[in-house]
Scaffold this active site. Structure first.
Site, mmCIF file in Angstrom:
data_model
loop_
_atom_site.group_PDB
_atom_site.id
_atom_site.type_symbol
_atom_site.label_atom_id
_atom_site.label_comp_id
_atom_site.label_asym_id
_atom_site.label_seq_id
_atom_site.Cartn_x
_atom_site.Cartn_y
_atom_site.Cartn_z
ATOM 1 N N SER A 83 -1.164 14.635 -14.458
ATOM 2 C CA SER A 83 -3.301 14.431 -14.992
ATOM 3 C C SER A 83 -3.106 15.883 -15.257
ATOM 4 C CB SER A 83 -4.085 13.959 -13.824
ATOM 5 O OG SER A 83 -5.587 14.200 -14.516
ATOM 6 N N ALA A 103 -6.272 18.370 -6.304
ATOM 7 C CA ALA A 103 -4.682 18.737 -5.425
ATOM 8 C C ALA A 103 -3.955 17.856 -4.966
ATOM 9 C CB ALA A 103 -6.011 18.468 -3.621
ATOM 10 N N SER A 104 -3.794 16.885 -5.416
ATOM 11 C CA SER A 104 -3.341 15.306 -5.264
ATOM 12 C C SER A 104 -2.253 15.432 -6.190
ATOM 13 C CB SER A 104 -3.534 13.993 -5.101
ATOM 14 O OG SER A 104 -4.097 13.515 -5.872
ATOM 15 N N LYS A 105 -2.848 16.038 -7.238
ATOM 16 C CA LYS A 105 -2.033 15.926 -8.820
ATOM 17 C C LYS A 105 -0.957 17.649 -8.510
ATOM 18 C CE LYS A 105 -3.031 11.990 -10.514
ATOM 19 N NZ LYS A 105 -1.865 11.075 -10.596
ATOM 20 N N TYR A 128 -8.387 14.965 -5.781
ATOM 21 C CA TYR A 128 -7.307 14.360 -6.885
ATOM 22 C C TYR A 128 -6.299 15.723 -7.403
ATOM 23 C CZ TYR A 128 -6.775 11.797 -11.477
ATOM 24 O OH TYR A 128 -5.597 11.500 -12.627
ATOM 25 N N ASP A 151 0.961 -0.889 0.165
ATOM 26 C CA ASP A 151 -0.183 -0.274 -0.079
ATOM 27 C C ASP A 151 1.115 1.114 0.258
ATOM 28 O OD1 ASP A 151 -1.823 2.124 0.083
ATOM 29 O OD2 ASP A 151 -2.603 1.305 2.504
#
Length: 268
Positions: free
Chosen positions: A139, A154-156, A152, A61
């Protein structure tokens, strides 16, 4: 002879979609591949498919730092080093922020951003010695915030910023740091995308058959790694989105809103 022949390549999230296509292509080109995923059954099937080839798999993980550390340690015990790391493991989401639990936001960030940071941290000492490559599958959502995908995006964005800063730090070391943005690709990521309460949505809102295949996507990514590119944005539409967002951001807000909404409801 292939550029990847005998190179040790680590691909996170290699049991499905783009990750699996990368593993398949790399093994065909003679690489020594290590991959991790959470799904034991899919990893087992991947191992059976490539029986006898240089493939190391691990149930890991990537949102867990210690598991990432142990995975990379096992890779080095198996192959002796790491030449290339492809941070591919990721998860999406589809829900309006007002409806989304903070646990869902944390989960997306932990996998997409922290998973990249953890694996890069423990692979980098070996990649520095090899003057290799650190790559991340990002992305268009990392360049332009997309509705229904606040966590999503924010993470990218965080991933892109991390990779850009790291690239600048390592500019004179011989290591190449790059990030690629495939756009919509046929894969399981939308089926597994998290809804507002953190459960998988189970069905894609897009016509998966009309999208770029994972195999074609993998070919583009490996070519970019071989050519030591900085960034790769796949489609002309995504390139326009980045350009428009830079020069006419207010108008781009309206274009993006129209694409994702119909009659006030999120449809994509």
């Amino acid at each position: 002879m292939s550029f990847f022949n005998n190179k040790v390549v680590v691909v996170t999230g290699g049991s499905d979609g783009i990750g699996k296509a990368l593993v398949d292509a790399l093994l065909q080109q003679g690489a020594k591949v290590a991959t991790c995923a959470r799904n034991l059954d899919k990893l087992y099937e991947l191992g059976k498919t490539h029986a006898g080839k240089a493939l190391f798999t691990s149930a890991t993980d990537v949102s867990n730092e210690n598991e990432c550390k142990l995975f990379l340690e096992d890779v080095v015990k198996t192959y002796g080093t790491v030449d290339i790391l492809i941070n591919n493991a990721g998860i999406s989401m589809r829900a309006l922020f007002t409806d989304t639990s903070l646990d869902t936001m944390h989960k997306v960030m932990d996998i997409n951003f922290w998973g990249t940071v953890y694996c890069t941290k423990y692979a980098l000492p070996y990649i520095l010695k090899q003057k290799g490559t650190v790559a991340a599958v990002s992305s268009i959502a990392g360049f332009r915030g997309l509705p229904g995908r606040t966590g999503y995006s924010a993470s990218k964005f965080a991933m892109n910023g991390f990779m850009e800063a790291l690239r600048t730090e390592l500019l004179e070391t011989g290591v190449n740091v790059m990030w690629v943005c495939p756009g919509f690709t046929a894969s399981n990521i939308r089926n597994a995308a998290l809804t507002k309460d953190g459960t998988p949505q189970g069905a894609s809102p897009l016509d998966e058959g009309s999208l770029m295949t994972a195999e074609e996507c993998a070919t583009h990514i490996l070519h970019a790694i071989e050519k030591r590119k900085r960034t790769l944005i796949f489609s002309s539409g995504d390139k326009r989105t980045v350009l428009f967002n830079k020069f006419i951001p207010a108008l781009t807000d309206k274009f993006v809103r129209k694409f994702f909404f119909k009659n006030g409801e999120l449809i994509k």
